[in-house]
Design an enzyme around this catalytic site. Structure first.
Site, PDB file in Angstrom:
ATOM      1  N   HIS A 143       0.815  -1.223   0.000  1.00 34.92           N
ATOM      2  CA  HIS A 143       0.000   0.000   0.000  1.00 34.92           C
ATOM      3  C   HIS A 143       0.852   1.280   0.000  1.00 34.92           C
ATOM      4  CE1 HIS A 143      -3.715  -2.185   0.405  1.00 34.92           C
ATOM      5  NE2 HIS A 143      -3.419  -2.667   1.611  1.00 34.92           N
ATOM      6  N   ASP A 180      -3.065 -10.343  -2.526  1.00 37.96           N
ATOM      7  CA  ASP A 180      -3.571  -9.863  -1.242  1.00 37.96           C
ATOM      8  C   ASP A 180      -5.038  -9.462  -1.439  1.00 37.96           C
ATOM      9  OD1 ASP A 180      -2.369  -8.505   1.553  1.00 37.96           O
ATOM     10  OD2 ASP A 180      -4.101  -7.438   0.743  1.00 37.96           O
ATOM     11  N   HIS A 182      -6.558  -6.981  -0.580  1.00 42.35           N
ATOM     12  CA  HIS A 182      -6.743  -5.542  -0.807  1.00 42.35           C
ATOM     13  C   HIS A 182      -5.941  -5.087  -2.020  1.00 42.35           C
ATOM     14  CE1 HIS A 182      -7.304  -6.451   3.539  1.00 42.35           C
ATOM     15  NE2 HIS A 182      -8.453  -5.848   3.275  1.00 42.35           N
ATOM     16  N   ASP A 268      -4.795 -12.630   3.171  1.00 46.57           N
ATOM     17  CA  ASP A 268      -6.006 -12.157   3.842  1.00 46.57           C
ATOM     18  C   ASP A 268      -7.287 -12.386   3.037  1.00 46.57           C
ATOM     19  OD1 ASP A 268      -5.042 -10.264   2.108  1.00 46.57           O
ATOM     20  OD2 ASP A 268      -4.918  -8.645   3.590  1.00 46.57           O
TER      21      ASP A 268
HETATM   22 ZN    ZN Z   1      -4.450  -6.935   2.636  1.00 42.17          ZN
END
Ligand code: ZN
Length: 389
Positions: A143, A180, A182, A268
């Site tokens: 991120h 991931d 996200h 995740d």
């Molecule tokens: Zn994540």
């Protein structure tokens, strides 16, 4: 074939403090101190399971080093590095920029050790000492953008390693696959105008960051077409992720013909994870890894290097990681997923129409990816091939 493994105890010492999940504790706002969701536990349990299963004896241990400031500055602004140093020097810790990315006392140097660990792993792969590898690093990175930390990430480890591979190791075209749960927004933003790094992100639609990673976000300028986003509806499971791997990720890699594949390896999207609502099992990670490993063998001498990202179920993530690493190393251990019977129903769930439709919509992006310019692209010019015969 040899698989490299990077770990260091300091990765567990990155102190994310007493946040309540992801909210900084604040007595007047009624947020009670607790444990930050990005804490060492899942990572410690992965590392211990790699030893307890005996898998460690089949891996080649690669020692990490701290990335230099010059290496970080290939990706990050000097202002961001200065902020990390300043926040890291605070006894009580600070934040990497977005208010949700704790920087513990001394965390800057641990973050440098994470980025440097991935650099060492990529170097060992490029030089043919190992075929592929996994860096169980912390803090995570995907991120973090050029100028700020975000979403628990301080330094974008994968971006730093990609630039190192291009600058020092003669690997021209890098593909970053991010599964991931996200969006890999930081990595995407760093390479958004750059066709020499293809980013492909599978993620839960409209999760984190908000309104990030839509299909229309496809790169700009010279990088137009080289950012691929597959936002998957919440509730997507085994069948949908394999459908996306088979119909988007692998065809995109085949068209791009990378010299190296980097994997932003968050777990995740597992069915027990508190930070997403996807339904993957350990076996899903095994099967996705098999697809990616074979693509790497076909396209770039097996060069597949994974960096740890998210994954917040301490009791289930280690089995996902073991399945990933067994498959990467082309072996199995006596440890099997003890929850397999419980999650079998989730894995058996067919891909639903709206989930397949999300993948199908993204297939339009494939035709925008061009193969290397064979007139100018010298494949693997300075490195010897890893033994993958
Ligand atoms: Zn994540």
């Amino acid at each position: 074939m040899t698989t490299g493994y990077v770990f260091h105890p300091e990765y567990l010492w990155h102190d994310t403090g007493t946040s309540a999940g992801l909210l900084p504790a604040h007595p007047l706002a009624g947020v009670q101190p607790a444990v930050h969701i990005e804490n060492p536990e899942a990572k410690r349990r992965i590392h211990e399971l790699i030893y307890a299963s005996g898998l460690i004896h089949e891996l080649s241990i690669i020692e990490p080093r701290r990335a230099t400031e010059a290496e970080l500055l290939r990706v990050h602004t000097s202002e961001h590095i200065r902020r990390l140093k300043t926040q890291s020097a605070l006894r009580g810790g600070g934040d990497a920029g977005d208010g949700f990315s704790p920087v513990g006392y001394g965390s800057y140097d641990i973050a440098r050790l994470a980025a440097g660990g991935l650099i060492e792993l990529v170097t060992a792969v490029a030089e043919g000492d190992i075929t592929n590898g996994y860096a169980l690093t912390r803090p995570p990175g995907h991120h973090a953008t050029a100028d700020t930390g975000m979403g628990f990430c301080l330094i974008n480890n994968i971006a730093v390693a990609a630039r190192h591979a291009q600058t020092e190791l003669g690997l021209a075209r890098i593909a970053v696959v991010d599964w991931d749960a996200h969006h890999g927004n930081g990595t995407q933003s760093i390479f958004y105008t750059d066709p020499s790094v293809l980013t492909i992100s599978l993620h839960q639609a409209n999760s984190f960051p908000p309104d990030s990673g839509q299909i229309r976000d496809n790169g700009v300028g010279a990088g137009a077409g080289y950012a691929i986003n597959v936002p998957l509806p919440a509730g997507s499971g085994h069948a949908t992720y394999l459908y996306a791997m088979t119909n988007i990720v692998i065809p995109a890699l085949d068209r791009y013909e990378p010299d190296l594949i980097l994997l932003a390896n968050g777990y995740d999207a597992n069915v027990f994870d508190p930070m997403a609502r996807q339904m993957l099992t350990a076996d899903t990670y095994r099967q996705m890894t098999s697809l990616l490993k074979h693509a790497a063998e076909r396209l770039c001498h097996g060069r597949l290097v994974a960096a740890h990202e998210g994954g917040y179920s301490p009791f289930y993530v280690p089995y996902c990681a073991l399945a990933f690493l067994e498959e990467l190393a082309d072996t199995t251990t006596h440890i099997t997923d003890p929850l397999a019977a419980i999650v079998a129903g989730y894995a058996a769930e067919p891909s639903l129409f709206h989930q397949r439709a999300a993948v199908d919509e993204a297939t339009q992006l494939l035709r925008r990816i061009n193969p290397p310019d064979t007139a100018t692209h010298r494949r693997h010019p300075t490195v010897k091939a890893a033994g993958n015969a």
